[in-house]
Design a protein around this motif. Structure first.
Motif, PDB file in Angstrom:
ATOM      1  N   THR A 238       0.577  -1.094  -0.488  1.00 51.00           N
ATOM      2  CA  THR A 238       0.155  -0.017   0.136  1.00 51.00           C
ATOM      3  C   THR A 238       0.893   1.241  -0.612  1.00 51.00           C
ATOM      4  N   GLY A 239       0.173   1.969  -0.206  1.00 54.81           N
ATOM      5  CA  GLY A 239       0.606   3.907  -0.531  1.00 54.81           C
ATOM      6  C   GLY A 239      -0.056   5.001  -0.542  1.00 54.81           C
ATOM      7  N   GLY A 240       0.561   5.843  -0.613  1.00 56.16           N
ATOM      8  CA  GLY A 240      -0.192   7.144  -1.070  1.00 56.16           C
ATOM      9  C   GLY A 240      -0.474   7.471  -2.889  1.00 56.16           C
ATOM     10  N   ILE A 241      -1.769   7.574  -3.738  1.00 56.05           N
ATOM     11  CA  ILE A 241      -1.862   6.759  -5.099  1.00 56.05           C
ATOM     12  C   ILE A 241      -0.239   8.299  -6.043  1.00 56.05           C
ATOM     13  N   ASP A 242       0.399   9.159  -4.647  1.00 59.87           N
ATOM     14  CA  ASP A 242       1.216   9.530  -6.064  1.00 59.87           C
ATOM     15  C   ASP A 242       2.281   8.446  -6.307  1.00 59.87           C
ATOM     16  N   HIS A 243       2.923   7.248  -4.969  1.00 62.41           N
ATOM     17  CA  HIS A 243       3.762   6.711  -5.782  1.00 62.41           C
ATOM     18  C   HIS A 243       3.439   5.445  -6.447  1.00 62.41           C
ATOM     19  N   ARG A 244       1.653   5.540  -6.733  1.00 60.34           N
ATOM     20  CA  ARG A 244       1.760   4.528  -8.111  1.00 60.34           C
ATOM     21  C   ARG A 244       2.476   4.936  -9.585  1.00 60.34           C
ATOM     22  N   GLU A 245       3.184   6.581  -9.447  1.00 62.72           N
ATOM     23  CA  GLU A 245       3.559   7.360 -10.586  1.00 62.72           C
ATOM     24  C   GLU A 245       4.927   7.102 -10.313  1.00 62.72           C
ATOM     25  N   ILE A 246       6.135   6.948  -9.764  1.00 55.18           N
ATOM     26  CA  ILE A 246       7.153   6.573  -9.718  1.00 55.18           C
ATOM     27  C   ILE A 246       7.940   5.322  -8.528  1.00 55.18           C
ATOM     28  N   HIS A 247       7.073   5.702  -7.779  1.00 53.53           N
ATOM     29  CA  HIS A 247       8.161   5.565  -6.262  1.00 53.53           C
ATOM     30  C   HIS A 247       7.274   3.940  -6.544  1.00 53.53           C
ATOM     31  N   HIS A 248       6.368   3.472  -6.981  1.00 52.97           N
ATOM     32  CA  HIS A 248       6.290   1.912  -6.696  1.00 52.97           C
ATOM     33  C   HIS A 248       6.331   1.327  -8.405  1.00 52.97           C
ATOM     34  N   PRO A 249       6.388   2.302  -9.421  1.00 50.48           N
ATOM     35  CA  PRO A 249       6.969   1.621 -10.499  1.00 50.48           C
ATOM     36  C   PRO A 249       8.611   1.584 -10.574  1.00 50.48           C
ATOM     37  N   ASN A 250       9.039   1.703  -9.923  1.00 51.13           N
ATOM     38  CA  ASN A 250      10.338   2.103  -9.598  1.00 51.13           C
ATOM     39  C   ASN A 250      11.185   0.289  -8.779  1.00 51.13           C
ATOM     40  N   GLU A 251      10.010   0.313  -7.446  1.00 51.67           N
ATOM     41  CA  GLU A 251      10.020  -0.670  -6.746  1.00 51.67           C
ATOM     42  C   GLU A 251       9.137  -2.411  -7.485  1.00 51.67           C
ATOM     43  N   ILE A 252       9.384  -2.051  -8.449  1.00 52.62           N
ATOM     44  CA  ILE A 252       8.142  -3.058  -8.743  1.00 52.62           C
ATOM     45  C   ILE A 252       9.591  -3.719 -10.318  1.00 52.62           C
ATOM     46  N   ALA A 253      10.212  -2.938 -10.446  1.00 54.61           N
ATOM     47  CA  ALA A 253      11.327  -2.731 -11.574  1.00 54.61           C
ATOM     48  C   ALA A 253      12.247  -3.471 -11.099  1.00 54.61           C
ATOM     49  N   GLN A 254      13.020  -2.820  -9.699  1.00 57.25           N
ATOM     50  CA  GLN A 254      13.939  -3.617  -9.012  1.00 57.25           C
ATOM     51  C   GLN A 254      13.250  -5.115  -8.176  1.00 57.25           C
ATOM     52  N   ASN A 255      12.284  -4.982  -7.803  1.00 55.71           N
ATOM     53  CA  ASN A 255      11.290  -6.348  -7.676  1.00 55.71           C
ATOM     54  C   ASN A 255      11.610  -7.740  -8.813  1.00 55.71           C
ATOM     55  N   GLN A 256      11.292  -6.718 -10.146  1.00 57.46           N
ATOM     56  CA  GLN A 256      11.303  -8.109 -11.047  1.00 57.46           C
ATOM     57  C   GLN A 256      13.189  -8.760 -11.472  1.00 57.46           C
ATOM     58  N   ALA A 257      13.645  -7.947 -11.746  1.00 60.62           N
ATOM     59  CA  ALA A 257      15.031  -8.007 -11.367  1.00 60.62           C
ATOM     60  C   ALA A 257      15.461  -8.851 -10.668  1.00 60.62           C
ATOM     61  N   HIS A 258      15.231  -9.047  -9.351  1.00 68.02           N
ATOM     62  CA  HIS A 258      15.651  -9.744  -8.298  1.00 68.02           C
ATOM     63  C   HIS A 258      15.419 -10.585  -8.099  1.00 68.02           C
ATOM     64  N   CYS A 259      13.623 -10.885  -8.630  1.00 70.19           N
ATOM     65  CA  CYS A 259      13.746 -12.114  -8.708  1.00 70.19           C
ATOM     66  C   CYS A 259      12.497 -12.861  -8.909  1.00 70.19           C
ATOM     67  N   CYS A 260      11.975 -12.228  -9.857  1.00 71.96           N
ATOM     68  CA  CYS A 260      11.111 -12.683 -10.428  1.00 71.96           C
ATOM     69  C   CYS A 260      10.899 -11.727 -12.047  1.00 71.96           C
ATOM     70  N   THR A 261      11.865 -12.380 -12.913  1.00 75.13           N
ATOM     71  CA  THR A 261      12.037 -12.355 -14.137  1.00 75.13           C
ATOM     72  C   THR A 261      10.956 -12.788 -14.865  1.00 75.13           C
ATOM     73  N   GLY A 262       9.792 -11.851 -16.011  1.00 78.54           N
ATOM     74  CA  GLY A 262       8.452 -12.222 -16.408  1.00 78.54           C
ATOM     75  C   GLY A 262       8.173 -10.837 -15.922  1.00 78.54           C
ATOM     76  N   GLY A 263       6.872 -10.939 -17.040  1.00 76.13           N
ATOM     77  CA  GLY A 263       6.028  -9.371 -17.325  1.00 76.13           C
ATOM     78  C   GLY A 263       5.312  -9.436 -15.680  1.00 76.13           C
ATOM     79  N   LEU A 264       4.474  -8.115 -15.871  1.00 81.53           N
ATOM     80  CA  LEU A 264       3.801  -7.778 -15.276  1.00 81.53           C
ATOM     81  C   LEU A 264       1.756  -8.235 -15.318  1.00 81.53           C
ATOM     82  N   GLY A 265       1.814  -9.098 -16.558  1.00 82.92           N
ATOM     83  CA  GLY A 265       0.504  -9.878 -17.239  1.00 82.92           C
ATOM     84  C   GLY A 265       0.815 -11.047 -15.828  1.00 82.92           C
ATOM     85  N   GLU A 266       1.687 -10.829 -15.042  1.00 83.27           N
ATOM     86  CA  GLU A 266       1.207 -11.661 -13.363  1.00 83.27           C
ATOM     87  C   GLU A 266       1.835 -11.120 -13.031  1.00 83.27           C
ATOM     88  N   ALA A 267       0.892 -10.527 -11.693  1.00 81.10           N
ATOM     89  CA  ALA A 267       0.840  -9.643 -11.497  1.00 81.10           C
ATOM     90  C   ALA A 267       1.875  -9.834 -10.190  1.00 81.10           C
TER      91      ALA A 267
END
Ligand code: AMP
Ligand code: ZN
Length: 483
Positions: A238-267
């Motif tokens: 969770t987070g405030g809606i401002d995080h939907r724009e930059i902070h969380h997309p960046n967190e997601i990109a790092q998480n994908q790189a770290h452990c979860c190769t594959g696109g976001l069609g799989e949440a």
């Protein structure tokens, strides 16, 4: 588990989804916490009231909840590009204090607001600077494939992961809202995961790393603490809606790189199954801010005579995904509603004393509707009216109290424990003490009983001169208020 399946709006898919835990029977939630360089404003606290309602709902429904809220004491820059200053460093320099003292002071101030708003303690408050080694490990793990080095730090190349920016839905070169860019970035959306201390400078907070002395990027913290404390993928972020724009997309990109190769069609490749965002509390004049206009801290509301739970009530009256406009009138109305509930509970207790008729049926139908409301993407405003309806029905005392207690486990207003005295907070500007008012009110009642209206009027006038309004015939039985 309660009867109705829990449905939540997932910002990643922009759809309402049925909550299915990653680990059966459990719920693991991570909430982006405050940056402790200043007091939180009440808008910030809306984010934690929302996360609290979510956590309470999950517990209420029988999930074994692990909720983590972090404390950001390093890395959050003054703008969302990478060229700003660290907010903590800036405030410490302004105040000529150590960052550690600044962090301690404002973390404690935040916790005070958390307590005042009946926000439950999470399983852990994770402090970013306690995880520096883990952040360096994480960055090292993804550096070769996903990052590149510039003079100013180690940068994440967003073109190395699939679906970058899906959460924000609006990643264009112009539309990212990035204010300043850094020379040498491959894509303008690339972001620093390690910021090197510029040559010749010393920062109060800096650590050795394979990329030189420096400090972690803000997005890295949340990826590391979320993954370490909850395990990828966890259930809800969770987070405030401002995080939907930059902070969380960046967190997601790092998480994908770290452990979860594959696109976001799989949440789940994002690191969490569901991403939830509360909308903003706004002022009529626009964005709520700590630096311009009136700084709306919870303490300011209290100083003006509003119980902090009136602000919680104000939040619950709106849906967490709607913008909510703050006004003193709105806060006053929320306080009145809370007062009405407290008085109605008092009345119900008196009326039902000794009553033993069984109304299990009526209660269970209300509880069912309450369950449906809260399961419908946390519809607190409908849940509130059901709580009020339960009191008004004035049903057999014990069972009514039990169902109210059960509803309040989710809403967290403490309606069975609050008293009218609790709700009557003395504004800081008031010149008269409560004891004196109570004594005068009593003296006036006596005068009225003796039909000495001259004295009773004189007392009313003298109280009015001191800012106390005597409220004869108030339907809530509220005898006086301070203005
Ligand atoms: P910060 O301390 O700035 O990192 O913000 C703490 C939390 O408050 C974050 O989840 C923000 O998204 C959220 N937030 C910031 N401003 C508001 C606002 N006006 N209304 C609701 N949430 C907010
Ligand atoms: Zn975060």
């Amino acid at each position: 588990m309660t009867e109705t399946p829990l449905k939540l709006f997932n910002s990643l898919t922009r759809q309402i989804e049925t909550f299915t835990p990653v680990h059966p029977g459990e719920a693991r939630v991570y909430s982006c916490g405050p940056t402790v360089y200043n007091y939180p404003h009440i808008g910030n606290m809306r984010a934690y009231v929302f996360a609290d309602i979510l956590g309470r709902t999950l517990s209420w429904k029988g999930y074994d909840l692990t909720h983590i809220i972090n404390i950001t004491d390093v890395g959050h820059l003054t703008d969302d590009g990478d060229a700003g200053e660290d907010k903590m460093e800036k405030m410490a320099a302004q105040k000529s204090q150590s960052i550690w003292d600044i962090a301690k002071h404002y973390t404690e101030a935040y916790w005070e607001d958390v307590r005042a708003l009946n926000i439950r303690q999470p399983a852990k408050w994770s402090v970013a600077t306690d995880y520096i080694d883990e952040m360096i490990d994480f960055a090292q793990g993804i550096a070769d494939k996903h990052c590149y080095e510039l003079d100013s730090g180690l940068y994440f190349d967003v073109s190395t992961v699939d679906d970058y920016g899906k959460l924000a839905r609006a990643v264009t070169e112009e539309g990212e809202g990035r204010i300043e860019t850094v020379e040498g970035k491959r894509n303008s959306a690339d972001f620093a995961i390690w910021r090197k201390t510029p040559a010749g400078e010393t920062r109060q907070m800096e650590w050795d790393s394979p990329w030189g002395k420096g400090a972690p990027g803000w997005h890295l913290e949340c990826s590391v603490m979320g993954g370490k404390l909850l395990g990828f993928p966890f259930d809800i972020h969770t987070g405030g809606i401002d995080h939907r724009e930059i902070h969380h997309p960046n967190e997601i990109a790092q998480n994908q790189a770290h452990c979860c190769t594959g696109g976001l069609g799989e949440a789940e490749n994002s690191g969490a199954r569901i991403w939830m965002h509360n909308n903003f509390l706004v002022e009529r004049s626009g964005k709520m801010s700590k630096s311009s206009g009136e700084f709306l801290r919870l303490q300011l509301l209290i100083d003006r005579g509003y119980h902090p739970l009136a602000y919680r009530m104000m939040c619950l009256q709106a849906h967490y995904r709607s913008e909510l406009e703050f006004s003193w009138e709105g806060l006053g109305a929320a306080l009145t509603r809370l007062k009405r509930i407290v008085m109605a509970v008092e009345k119900m207790r008196v009326a039902n004393r000794g009553s033993d008729f069984d109304v299990q049926q009526a209660i269970s139908s209300r509880m069912k509707r309450f369950d449906e409301a809260i399961s419908d993407d946390l519809n607190t405003s409908v849940a509130l009216t059901l709580l009020e309806g339960t009191i008004q029905a004035a049903i057999g005392q014990q069972s009514a109290e039990a169902s109210l207690e059960k509803m309040d486990e989710v809403l967290g207003l403490g309606v069975l424990n609050l008293t009218r005295e609790d709700l009557r907070i003395r504004p800081q500007s008031a010149e008269i003490e409560e004891e004196e008012i109570e004594a005068e009110i009593l003296r006036r009642k006596d005068a009225k009983l003796q039909k000495d209206y001259a004295t009773s009027d004189a007392i009313r006038a003298s109280l009015a001169a001191k800012g106390v309004e005597v409220m004869d015939g108030d339907p809530l039985g509220w005898e006086w208020k301070l203005d």
